[in-house]
Scaffold this motif. Structure first.
Motif, PDB file in Angstrom:
ATOM      1  N   ASP A   1      21.954  42.679  43.013  1.00 38.77           N
ATOM      2  CA  ASP A   1      23.135  42.446  43.983  1.00 38.77           C
ATOM      3  C   ASP A   1      25.102  43.325  42.917  1.00 38.77           C
ATOM      4  O   ASP A   1      25.971  43.097  42.940  1.00 38.77           O
TER       5      ASP A   1
ATOM      6  N   ARG B   1      18.213  34.133  45.631  1.00 38.67           N
ATOM      7  CA  ARG B   1      19.382  34.947  46.623  1.00 38.67           C
ATOM      8  C   ARG B   1      18.677  34.238  47.641  1.00 38.67           C
ATOM      9  O   ARG B   1      16.815  33.856  47.467  1.00 38.67           O
TER      10      ARG B   1
ATOM     11  N   ILE C   1      29.483  40.748  50.324  1.00 37.53           N
ATOM     12  CA  ILE C   1      29.022  39.489  49.414  1.00 37.53           C
ATOM     13  C   ILE C   1      30.260  39.133  49.025  1.00 37.53           C
ATOM     14  O   ILE C   1      31.569  39.688  48.630  1.00 37.53           O
TER      15      ILE C   1
ATOM     16  N   ARG D   1      26.393  36.265  52.159  1.00 41.72           N
ATOM     17  CA  ARG D   1      25.780  37.423  52.153  1.00 41.72           C
ATOM     18  C   ARG D   1      26.274  37.674  53.893  1.00 41.72           C
ATOM     19  O   ARG D   1      25.647  37.122  54.117  1.00 41.72           O
TER      20      ARG D   1
ATOM     21  N   SER E   1      23.041  33.731  51.340  1.00 43.32           N
ATOM     22  CA  SER E   1      23.603  33.432  50.553  1.00 43.32           C
ATOM     23  C   SER E   1      23.000  33.976  49.161  1.00 43.32           C
ATOM     24  O   SER E   1      21.735  34.604  48.626  1.00 43.32           O
ATOM     25  N   VAL E   2      24.400  33.771  48.516  1.00 41.22           N
ATOM     26  CA  VAL E   2      23.419  34.377  46.579  1.00 41.22           C
ATOM     27  C   VAL E   2      24.116  32.893  45.969  1.00 41.22           C
ATOM     28  O   VAL E   2      25.384  32.821  46.057  1.00 41.22           O
TER      29      VAL E   2
ATOM     30  N   VAL F   1      20.324  33.616  39.061  1.00 39.80           N
ATOM     31  CA  VAL F   1      21.236  34.599  40.569  1.00 39.80           C
ATOM     32  C   VAL F   1      20.207  33.464  41.365  1.00 39.80           C
ATOM     33  O   VAL F   1      18.364  34.002  40.839  1.00 39.80           O
TER      34      VAL F   1
ATOM     35  N   LYS G   1      18.030  34.464  52.176  1.00 33.21           N
ATOM     36  CA  LYS G   1      18.332  35.552  53.644  1.00 33.21           C
ATOM     37  C   LYS G   1      18.002  34.179  54.550  1.00 33.21           C
ATOM     38  O   LYS G   1      17.759  33.503  54.365  1.00 33.21           O
TER      39      LYS G   1
ATOM     40  N   ILE H   1      25.168  41.760  40.048  1.00 33.06           N
ATOM     41  CA  ILE H   1      25.571  40.913  39.805  1.00 33.06           C
ATOM     42  C   ILE H   1      25.849  40.700  38.188  1.00 33.06           C
ATOM     43  O   ILE H   1      26.596  40.502  38.098  1.00 33.06           O
TER      44      ILE H   1
END
Length: 287
Positions: free
Chosen positions: A159, A76, A261, A51, A61-62, A74, A78, A161
């Protein structure tokens, strides 16, 4: 892979930051524009994304893990965080929308604390919130429902997804489809106490086939009332259909200015190795 300035995976104005949309009656449906393709679901795959912030710096990141044909997870993280958020959901391939989901906070010692659960019905999302911290200091509801603006419906603050997964099953990949957008509530209060709100509809439409940082992709524009007049773009791998890149200039949550992303890697992963892989990401690697 370089990140370009511009839109992000569905960020920005989304009618999200400036109000909500109340859906009335039966939600519109574009489900007929989808056709389930079992071969498009690659199970036991881990998709790792980086990200980025608006300046192009890495913001986190994801990880997207698909353990079987119905489930998606998922994780996630930071940048610099000591914990991450794990989203576990089950897809409903009749509506190309989630059926149920669970949100949990995962610490570096592997402890998982459930924060919320959700169930999608024919015309609404029902949510139970167990962790008040999700409201960021505001007084929110422990249980609430959100009307679906349209079906399929997807949660922007996750996000989108699940939108990426659903787009693999569009009957005409060169056409356009409408979907409903739900997002994290930017103004929790007595008149709107829920964690999520309906933001209206958005449309995904094919633009062109392009090479994105050396990868053959299909480029799609994302626009509509839910984006508040803005537009973003997503790039799907041309042959395999997974999300390669996304840029949408609308904020998905109060602490993220937009969605940017880009795919870092695709790997095979067993379900028994998934917990360790999450902790590895939380510890700061691999990159």
């Amino acid at each position: 892979m370089k990140v370009r300035l511009g839109t992000a995976i569905l960020v920005g104005a989304l009618g999200l930051a400036h109000g909500t949309v109340s859906a009335q009656g039966k939600p519109a449906s574009s489900v007929k524009k989808f056709r389930f393709k079992a071969g498009k679901i690659e199970t036991g795959r881990l998709y790792a994304y980086d990200r980025f912030d608006p300046r192009g710096g890495r913001a986190g990141s994801v990880l997207v893990f698909v353990p079987d044909r119905k489930r998606v997870e998922v994780f996630r993280v930071k940048a610099g965080a000591t914990d991450g958020q794990l989203f576990s959901g089950e897809m409903n391939w009749e509506t190309f929308t989630l059926r149920t989901f669970e949100l949990s906070k995962l610490s570096r010692d592997g402890t998982a604390t459930r924060q919320a659960t959700g169930t999608f019905g024919a015309d609404s999302l029902a949510v139970s919130v167990e962790d008040p911290a999700l409201y960021r200091g505001a007084e929110g509801a422990t249980a609430f429902t959100v009307p679906l603006p349209a079906i399929p419906a997807h949660v922007y603050s996750l996000d989108l997804i699940t939108l990426g997964l659903a787009l693999r099953h569009v009957a005409d990949p060169t056409g356009a489809v409408e979907f409903g957008v739900l997002t994290e509530n930017p103004k929790v209060g007595p008149e709107s106490p829920g964690l999520f709100v309906a933001s209206g509809t958005a449309t995904v439409e094919f633009v062109e086939d392009v090479t994105r940082d050396g990868v053959p992709c299909s480029k799609y524009r994302v626009s509509g009332p839910a984006l508040g007049g803005q537009e973003g773009f997503v790039w799907l791998h041309k042959d395999e259909g997974y999300l390669q890149d996304a840029e949408i200039p609308v904020s998905p949550t109060p602490d993220l200015p937009d969605v940017r992303i880009t795919l870092r890697s695709v790997d095979k992963l067993s379900e028994k190795d998934w917990p360790a892989r999450r902790l590895l990401e939380l510890s700061g690697g691999p990159k």
